[in-house]
Design an enzyme around this catalytic site. Sequence first.
Site, mmCIF file in Angstrom:
data_model
loop_
_atom_site.group_PDB
_atom_site.id
_atom_site.type_symbol
_atom_site.label_atom_id
_atom_site.label_comp_id
_atom_site.label_asym_id
_atom_site.label_seq_id
_atom_site.Cartn_x
_atom_site.Cartn_y
_atom_site.Cartn_z
ATOM 1 N N LYS A 215 58.660 81.388 -7.411
ATOM 2 C CA LYS A 215 57.286 81.868 -7.267
ATOM 3 C C LYS A 215 56.951 82.806 -8.423
ATOM 4 O O LYS A 215 56.700 82.343 -9.524
ATOM 5 C CB LYS A 215 57.119 82.465 -5.878
ATOM 6 C CG LYS A 215 57.039 81.336 -4.847
ATOM 7 C CD LYS A 215 57.897 81.479 -3.641
ATOM 8 C CE LYS A 215 57.891 80.203 -2.821
ATOM 9 N NZ LYS A 215 58.842 80.217 -1.726
ATOM 10 N N HIS B 212 59.949 81.832 7.522
ATOM 11 C CA HIS B 212 60.027 80.572 6.784
ATOM 12 C C HIS B 212 60.991 79.581 7.449
ATOM 13 O O HIS B 212 61.999 79.972 8.045
ATOM 14 C CB HIS B 212 60.520 80.882 5.370
ATOM 15 C CG HIS B 212 60.399 79.746 4.414
ATOM 16 N ND1 HIS B 212 61.456 78.937 4.090
ATOM 17 C CD2 HIS B 212 59.341 79.284 3.722
ATOM 18 C CE1 HIS B 212 61.065 78.033 3.216
ATOM 19 N NE2 HIS B 212 59.779 78.217 2.968
ATOM 20 N N SER C 56 54.589 83.503 3.971
ATOM 21 C CA SER C 56 54.222 82.428 3.045
ATOM 22 C C SER C 56 52.943 81.707 3.434
ATOM 23 O O SER C 56 52.261 81.173 2.574
ATOM 24 C CB SER C 56 55.368 81.436 2.902
ATOM 25 O OG SER C 56 55.875 81.062 4.158
ATOM 26 N N ASN D 291 52.624 78.427 -6.620
ATOM 27 C CA ASN D 291 53.160 79.753 -6.307
ATOM 28 C C ASN D 291 53.546 80.517 -7.572
ATOM 29 O O ASN D 291 54.263 81.509 -7.501
ATOM 30 C CB ASN D 291 54.396 79.621 -5.416
ATOM 31 C CG ASN D 291 54.069 79.027 -4.068
ATOM 32 O OD1 ASN D 291 53.005 79.300 -3.504
ATOM 33 N ND2 ASN D 291 54.969 78.208 -3.547
ATOM 34 N N ASP E 63 63.371 88.467 3.417
ATOM 35 C CA ASP E 63 63.176 87.412 2.428
ATOM 36 C C ASP E 63 61.865 87.724 1.709
ATOM 37 O O ASP E 63 60.791 87.603 2.287
ATOM 38 C CB ASP E 63 63.104 86.068 3.176
ATOM 39 C CG ASP E 63 62.773 84.902 2.255
ATOM 40 O OD1 ASP E 63 62.349 85.135 1.109
ATOM 41 O OD2 ASP E 63 62.917 83.746 2.705
ATOM 42 N N GLU F 136 60.099 88.404 6.588
ATOM 43 C CA GLU F 136 59.727 88.193 5.189
ATOM 44 C C GLU F 136 59.004 89.436 4.680
ATOM 45 O O GLU F 136 58.461 90.200 5.481
ATOM 46 C CB GLU F 136 58.798 86.978 5.070
ATOM 47 C CG GLU F 136 59.472 85.707 5.489
ATOM 48 C CD GLU F 136 58.582 84.474 5.309
ATOM 49 O OE1 GLU F 136 57.631 84.510 4.520
ATOM 50 O OE2 GLU F 136 58.869 83.479 5.981
ATOM 51 N N HIS G 254 57.731 85.916 -1.745
ATOM 52 C CA HIS G 254 56.362 86.023 -2.277
ATOM 53 C C HIS G 254 55.997 87.409 -2.778
ATOM 54 O O HIS G 254 54.915 87.599 -3.316
ATOM 55 C CB HIS G 254 55.356 85.583 -1.204
ATOM 56 C CG HIS G 254 55.574 84.182 -0.773
ATOM 57 N ND1 HIS G 254 55.089 83.107 -1.487
ATOM 58 C CD2 HIS G 254 56.262 83.662 0.261
ATOM 59 C CE1 HIS G 254 55.460 81.994 -0.886
ATOM 60 N NE2 HIS G 254 56.181 82.300 0.173
HETATM 61 C C1 LIG Z 1 59.575 79.348 -0.872
HETATM 62 C C2 LIG Z 1 60.335 80.108 0.153
HETATM 63 C C3 LIG Z 1 61.693 79.896 0.349
HETATM 64 C C4 LIG Z 1 62.422 78.780 -0.319
HETATM 65 O O1 LIG Z 1 62.728 79.132 -1.611
HETATM 66 P P1 LIG Z 1 63.092 77.956 -2.640
HETATM 67 O O2 LIG Z 1 63.711 78.696 -3.766
HETATM 68 O O3 LIG Z 1 61.804 77.310 -2.972
HETATM 69 O O4 LIG Z 1 64.034 77.050 -1.932
HETATM 70 C C5 LIG Z 1 62.364 80.713 1.215
HETATM 71 N N1 LIG Z 1 61.723 81.682 1.901
HETATM 72 C C6 LIG Z 1 60.406 81.886 1.771
HETATM 73 C C7 LIG Z 1 59.757 82.959 2.552
HETATM 74 C C8 LIG Z 1 59.671 81.090 0.905
HETATM 75 O O5 LIG Z 1 58.375 81.263 0.790
#
Ligand SMILES: *Cc1c(COP(=O)(O)O)cnc(C)c1O
Length: 385
Positions: free
Chosen positions: A236, A133, A179, A47, A204, A175, A207
Site C-alpha cells: 500500500k 481483514h 481496509s 492502495n 495490522d 487493524e 493502511h
Molecule cells: C492488504 C491487507 C493485507 C494483506 O497484505 P498483502 O501484503 O497484500 O498480502 C493484510 N491486512 C490488511 C489489513 C490489509 O489491508
Amino acid sequence: MTWQARINTALDERRAADAFRVRNVVEKGAGRFLIREGRRFCNFSSNDYLGLSQHPAIVRAWQQGAERYGVGSGGSGHVSGYTTAHRALEEALADWLGYPRALLFISGFAANQAVIAALMGKDDRIVADRLSHASLLEAANLSPAQLRRFAHNDAGQLATLLDKPCDGQQLAVTEGVFSMDGDSAPLAALQEAAKRQNAWLLVDDAHGIGVMGEEGRGSAHLQNVKPELLIVTFGKGFGASGAAVLCSESVADYLLQFARHLIYSTSMPPAQAVALSASLAVIRSAEGEERRQRLNGHIARFREALRALPFRTTDSQSAIQPVIAGDNSRALSLADGLRERGMWATAIRPPTVPAGTARLRLTLTAAHEAQDIDALVEALHVAGQ
Ligand SMILES: *Cc1c(COP(=O)(O)O)cnc(C)c1O
C-alpha cells in the site's frame, strides 16, 4: 453431488447474488491513471496511497538491486535466501518503528497467517475486531485457539470477552486503519483492555504505515501505542509488496523457529528489499512528508464536498473513502456511472463487507491532483441521481 455439480452450484449462487467476481485486465493499475484497453481512467481504486509505485528513485533502486543480486533470492531465508539487502531492510524498519526486531514476509497475508499459526495453541483465545481483514480472521479460524469477535472498535466489549476464563494465553487483534471502512482503531483503549488480562495486542497497520504520523510511522506511533506485535505491509503506502512483523528479540527468534511461512517459502527477491529500503527512505524524508500532506489535503477536500451529497459514508479520515450504496446492484451501477465519466472505482460487495453495505471503496492518493477530486465529486453527484 458430483464435483462438477458442486462447482456449478457455487458459481450459480454467486451470479444470482450479483456477487460474481471477475478480474479486469489492465495495462496499468497503480498511479494517477489506470489504463485499460487503451483507455485512461482517473484511478480511485489503488492502495498506492503515496504514489510511490511509480517513483523514479525506487524504480531505479529495484533495477540496481536486480543487477547486483539477480532477480530471485534462490531459497528460503533459512537456507541461502537471507541477503545483506534483507538484513539492511529489517534493521531500517526496526530502527524507524522503535522495535528490537523486524522480520520480512512475502506478503501481509502470509505474515498474518504465520504469526497466528505460530503463536496460538488450543487452550488460547483470539479476540478480534469483527471487521478485521480476511487474512487475520481466516488465520484465527484455522488455528486451534478459540476465536471471539468484538463489535467494531468496541474496547469495552474486548475487555468483557478477555475477562472470561481462559486456560491459555490471549491475543487481541485489530487493524490500525480498517481496509473497507477507512476508520481508525482506538488503539490506546484496546491496549489497556488487553493489558488488564496480560493479553498481547496485534495491530495490522497495512493502511496506516507510511501514510500516517510523524515520518509515516503509522497508526500505533500516532496514537502513542506500542503493540507487542505490529504487522506492516508494503503493498500500500510503500508502493510495492511484502510485509514485516515488528516484535521483541525473543518473539523474532521464536518466529524464526516456528513460522512455517518463513521457513518453507522462498524469501522475497533481494532487489525488492533494495527497492523497499529506497521506499522507506522516501517515506521518512521531507518529500514523504509533502506527499502525506498532499494526500491529507485531498481527503479533506473530498469529505467536505461529499457532505453535500446524499451518500452514507463512515467517519474515515484516511485515504480510504467508502461511499455506501447498500445493495449490490446500486454499488455496481455507481461504479459504472463513474467509469462512463472516465473514473475507475471498485464496487465492494458481501462477503468482503457485511450484507447490505455494498459500496464504492474510493482511494485517494498523493498522485492525484485537486481537480481529480473535484471531478470525482461531480461524477458521484451525477451517477447517484
Ligand atoms: C492488504 C491487507 C493485507 C494483506 O497484505 P498483502 O501484503 O497484500 O498480502 C493484510 N491486512 C490488511 C489489513 C490489509 O489491508
